[in-house]
Write a protein that holds these residues in place. Sequence first.
Motif, mmCIF file in Angstrom:
data_model
loop_
_atom_site.group_PDB
_atom_site.id
_atom_site.type_symbol
_atom_site.label_atom_id
_atom_site.label_comp_id
_atom_site.label_asym_id
_atom_site.label_seq_id
_atom_site.Cartn_x
_atom_site.Cartn_y
_atom_site.Cartn_z
ATOM 1 N N ARG A 10 0.836 -1.207 0.000
ATOM 2 C CA ARG A 10 0.000 0.000 0.000
ATOM 3 C C ARG A 10 0.873 1.260 0.000
ATOM 4 O O ARG A 10 0.516 2.268 -0.617
ATOM 5 C CB ARG A 10 -0.957 -0.024 1.191
ATOM 6 C CG ARG A 10 -2.058 -1.095 1.018
ATOM 7 C CD ARG A 10 -2.939 -1.236 2.235
ATOM 8 N NE ARG A 10 -3.947 -2.252 2.017
ATOM 9 C CZ ARG A 10 -5.266 -2.068 2.134
ATOM 10 N NH1 ARG A 10 -5.725 -0.879 2.480
ATOM 11 N NH2 ARG A 10 -6.112 -3.051 1.919
ATOM 12 N N ALA A 24 -2.532 11.191 -1.522
ATOM 13 C CA ALA A 24 -3.143 10.022 -0.883
ATOM 14 C C ALA A 24 -4.143 10.427 0.193
ATOM 15 O O ALA A 24 -4.957 9.610 0.621
ATOM 16 C CB ALA A 24 -2.052 9.139 -0.272
ATOM 17 N N ASP A 115 -9.837 1.876 1.651
ATOM 18 C CA ASP A 115 -9.645 3.253 1.198
ATOM 19 C C ASP A 115 -10.975 4.013 1.268
ATOM 20 O O ASP A 115 -12.058 3.428 1.133
ATOM 21 C CB ASP A 115 -9.142 3.280 -0.250
ATOM 22 C CG ASP A 115 -7.719 2.755 -0.391
ATOM 23 O OD1 ASP A 115 -7.080 2.521 0.650
ATOM 24 O OD2 ASP A 115 -7.270 2.575 -1.538
ATOM 25 N N LYS A 143 -5.955 6.946 1.744
ATOM 26 C CA LYS A 143 -5.345 5.668 1.396
ATOM 27 C C LYS A 143 -5.079 4.917 2.690
ATOM 28 O O LYS A 143 -4.273 5.349 3.534
ATOM 29 C CB LYS A 143 -4.040 5.885 0.629
ATOM 30 C CG LYS A 143 -3.385 4.599 0.133
ATOM 31 C CD LYS A 143 -4.262 3.933 -0.906
ATOM 32 C CE LYS A 143 -3.658 2.637 -1.402
ATOM 33 N NZ LYS A 143 -4.591 1.921 -2.286
#
Length: 531
Positions: A10, A24, A115, A143
């Motif tokens: 990730r 993000a 997410d 994220k």
Amino acid sequence: MPADDLTAERRRKIDELAALGVPAYNVDFVPSVTLDGARRVLADFEASAPAPADGEDAAEGPDVRVAGRVMQYRQQGRSCFAHIEAEDDRLQVWMRLDRVGEKQFAVVKLLDLGDIVGVRGKVMRTRRGEPTVVADEVTLLVKALQPPPEKYHGLQDQETRYRKRYLDLLASVEQRRHFAARTTVVRALRRTLDGRGFLETETPILQPIPGGGHARPFVTHWNALHTDVYLRIAIELHLKRLLVGGYRRVYEMGRVFRNEGLSPRHNPEFTMLEAYEAYTDYNGMRELTESLIVDAANALGPQHSDEEGGTVPCDDPLRRSFSGRELVLTPPFRAARMVDLVAQAFGFDPLDAWDELPDRARSLGVHLPPGAGPGTALTEMYEQRVENELWDPTFVLDYPAEVSPLARKRSDDGRFVERFELVVAGREVANAFSELNDPIDQRARFEDQARLRAAGDEQAFHLDEDFLEAIEVGMPPAGGLGIGVDRLVMLLTDAATIRDVLLFPTMRPRRRDGTHEEDSHLSPSRRAEES
């Protein structure tokens, strides 16, 4: 894939997003409707739009902006279907290359479960009949570096559920609804009291003297004044001061703190409702208690059966299930004197053996603290052998004065006070008195408690001179009531342990090897109760 590898993967995607110029973590998105609101927009559109002809796709509806956490995700070539969740709801979103463009679809392909995304698009119904937002724009808002719990099986480890409640809530919409039920109960309690003219108040949590209950307090230090203070163990004494000050009906619902062990029914901090009314007595508190519990059950509505049929399916919210047994909350509740319940259980009248009752109780295997008198013996006989057997709501009346230093004595027998506890499913839910307002008698009882403290009883009452001075001014005759909110919620939601109704329960510290500190702080009677 190991957890560390998933996190590394990730983090790598964050680098890819950065290369695309996509942050993000983004705040530039505000939803226009909730997920349920998006469905209502679709329903309103369908009510006015012509139905599609056979073989035709459904028409697209109005534009909406929704946000939520990705909990299901499947990519199919140039399109991707996902389910997002928010609050206790979920909705499908459909993200297609030809709608969102190359750059945003590259972001879509980097999405992971957990997410948080914002989606702008048209509402429509798929050929399978599922309400869906067809995306025209996708915004990555968060994220997630760690994945959510596996959705199908949920969070299986009980201890992780308690220690990391956020994972428990993520894993289960039902858990989020379960804790929302607690709020429903709290609102109902407030609504009932407010409707009867009670004034909600706030009183100190940090106190110079802990009073109003039999419990060991938490101690902290006030640096500025170089003095120790205590976290409150009850709300009672400050609310009684308000009666002295002229209020007729007052209540507070708030946290209290008791320095004791953990068990399925005990948490060191818990929520207590205390209410006091002038010019009534414990009979008036009985009627108030019934109303509070009945109104709370009605506010929750009927209890539904689970998948195994383990609860009692019934349209009556006052007929519920707890621990696999039916629980009937229809008033009036049963009432019985403690002394009569003990006589029935032990086969002799405690009043006839009053002076010898401590020795008699010990001979029957009842554990008593050192120096226990007849009143303590009677109470322990009841708590150790009778209380757990009371299932449907029962008002247990007339406790011994020896264990009730804040209640008014009965005029016909000074060994007992006008006090009840409401017991449901073997558990104390409420405790109420005809309040003691005689300052001379109150001082004498506080002095008796002080002698118990000097003899080593850490749970005995402190002598509170300020409170004594207050009732010397004159406190009207009154009734007082305390309800353990957590225990009430447990009963109404069929929760097995107090940890199931507290979002963040207290947990034992973990040792380095992963084991826990043992709990040795419960009294023998508490340990017997919990076993």
